[in-house]
Enzyme design. Structure first.
Site, mmCIF file in Angstrom:
data_model
loop_
_atom_site.group_PDB
_atom_site.id
_atom_site.type_symbol
_atom_site.label_atom_id
_atom_site.label_comp_id
_atom_site.label_asym_id
_atom_site.label_seq_id
_atom_site.Cartn_x
_atom_site.Cartn_y
_atom_site.Cartn_z
ATOM 1 N N SER A 104 -4.731 -3.061 -96.985
ATOM 2 C CA SER A 104 -5.470 -1.814 -97.116
ATOM 3 C C SER A 104 -5.659 -1.124 -95.769
ATOM 4 O O SER A 104 -5.707 0.108 -95.710
ATOM 5 C CB SER A 104 -6.820 -2.054 -97.786
ATOM 6 O OG SER A 104 -7.587 -2.984 -97.048
ATOM 7 N N HIS A 145 -10.576 -0.941 -93.030
ATOM 8 C CA HIS A 145 -10.250 0.403 -93.503
ATOM 9 C C HIS A 145 -10.460 1.433 -92.402
ATOM 10 O O HIS A 145 -9.606 2.290 -92.170
ATOM 11 C CB HIS A 145 -11.104 0.763 -94.716
ATOM 12 C CG HIS A 145 -10.692 0.057 -95.965
ATOM 13 N ND1 HIS A 145 -11.196 0.401 -97.194
ATOM 14 C CD2 HIS A 145 -9.828 -0.956 -96.197
ATOM 15 C CE1 HIS A 145 -10.655 -0.376 -98.126
ATOM 16 N NE2 HIS A 145 -9.827 -1.212 -97.530
#
Length: 165
Positions: free
Chosen positions: A36, A87
């Site tokens: 991610s 992230h």
């Protein structure tokens, strides 16, 4: 638009930056897996393009990418067991790599696709160069947009409530 090599450098570079930042800034007993951070790195590259290299991406695609990024960032903070630092630093890493990766980049236009059409009356071949030219599409600013925003805000509120209840 970037080519395979620059795309892979951006993807893996942002992923590595995200994982290094997580390793040094997160608790030692926290484990993380997944890509991610690298995905958010691609969002960082698109974010850079949307604000600093506007000639590379049209407004509709820019708005779409920014909307998806906004939803992704909201879900990062709302969902449990998400590597928030991964992230954020993936996004920052992608935005930091973007100026280097976008050197010499050209806008992506339907390259290599040429349509040739025969005219019915004379049988001669004719080329229509403006077939990809953008046409203005009317979008209603009525209830549809307000309903979609209402649904989006409702889902975000439910996500916050579900997280803390």
């Amino acid at each position: 638009m970037l080519g395979k090599t620059k795309f892979l450098v951006g993807y893996f570079g942002a992923g590595i930056i995200a994982n290094i930042a997580t390793f040094y800034l997160q608790d030692s007993n926290f484990s993380h897996v997944g890509a991610s951070g690298a995905i958010f790195g691609l969002f960082g590259i698109y974010f850079y393009m949307a604000f600093y290299r506007k000639e590379l991406i049209d407004q509709a695609n820019s708005q779409l990418i920014l909307m998806i990024l906004g939803i992704g960032l909201v879900m990062t903070f709302v969902s449990p067991n998400i590597n928030i630092l991964g992230h954020l630093f993936g996004f920052i890493g992608g935005a930091a790599l973007a100026p280097i990766l976008l050197i010499g980049a050209r806008p992506f236009i339907n390259r290599g696709i040429i349509r040739v059409r025969r005219t019915a009356d004379s049988g001669e071949i004719r080329f229509k160069p403006n077939r990809w030219q953008r046409r203005k599409i009317r979008t209603g600013s009525g209830r549809g947009g307000k309903i979609l925003w209402g649904i989006f805000i409702f889902l975000v509120v439910i996500g916050f409530v579900a997280r803390f209840v």
